[in-house]
Design an enzyme around this catalytic site. Structure first.
Site, short mmCIF file in Angstrom:
data_model
loop_
_atom_site.label_atom_id
_atom_site.label_comp_id
_atom_site.label_asym_id
_atom_site.label_seq_id
_atom_site.Cartn_x
_atom_site.Cartn_y
_atom_site.Cartn_z
N HIS A 7 0.82 -1.21 0.00
CA HIS A 7 0.00 0.00 0.00
C HIS A 7 0.85 1.25 0.00
O HIS A 7 2.03 1.21 0.31
CB HIS A 7 -0.97 0.04 1.19
CG HIS A 7 -0.33 0.10 2.54
ND1 HIS A 7 -0.05 -1.02 3.29
CD2 HIS A 7 0.08 1.15 3.29
CE1 HIS A 7 0.50 -0.66 4.44
NE2 HIS A 7 0.61 0.66 4.46
N GLU A 130 7.69 0.94 5.04
CA GLU A 130 7.15 -0.08 5.93
C GLU A 130 7.34 -1.44 5.25
O GLU A 130 7.14 -1.56 4.06
CB GLU A 130 5.66 0.16 6.18
CG GLU A 130 5.00 -0.87 7.06
CD GLU A 130 3.51 -0.67 7.24
OE1 GLU A 130 2.94 -1.30 8.15
OE2 GLU A 130 2.90 0.13 6.49
#
Length: 134
Positions: A7, A130
């Site tokens: 994402h 991340e």
């Protein structure tokens, strides 16, 4: 080592307005708000055919997103998330190559219920990264 783009996270000053914009203006499938107290955020996931957009809104006084929004009042891209098969092996490889892992260096459980780590943006061209174990 990294796999798919999981994402792109966007910090937003108004979660309801941002969700409505993606749903009503862009015609996207928008999930329900989800509080993530361990990370100091409320998230909404926008489902796309090939990835997701994660809308981030501050949760609590110590939210890292509050500081980001102070510097960027209109919001903006906060981080990108890549999938990895083994988060501990990825962490160890990255640290051996000089990358800085934020926090304690131990994975936390993220919004998808899977282990995540964050890498220092100064080590990745100014981008907070991340990693999420799949």
């Amino acid at each position: 080592m990294i796999g798919r783009l999981n994402h792109v996270a966007i910090a937003v000053p108004d979660l309801d307005a941002a969700s409505a914009q993606y749903r009503d203006t862009l015609g996207a499938r928008v999930g329900q708000p989800q509080d993530e107290p361990d990370h100091g955020v409320t998230v909404v996931f926008i489902e796309l055919p090939n990835t997701k957009i994660e809308l981030l809104y501050p949760l609590g006084e110590n939210s890292p997103i509050a500081g980001f929004l102070e510097k960027n009042p209109a919001g903006g891209i906060h981080h990108i998330c890549y999938e990895v098969d083994d988060i501990l092996a990825a962490r160890d490889r990255l640290k051996a190559q000089g990358a800085r892992v934020l926090g304690t260096g131990e994975p936390k459980i993220g919004a998808h219920g899977k282990p995540v780590l964050f890498l220092h943006p100064k080590d990745f061209n100014g981008c907070l990264v991340e990693l999420e174990q799949v």
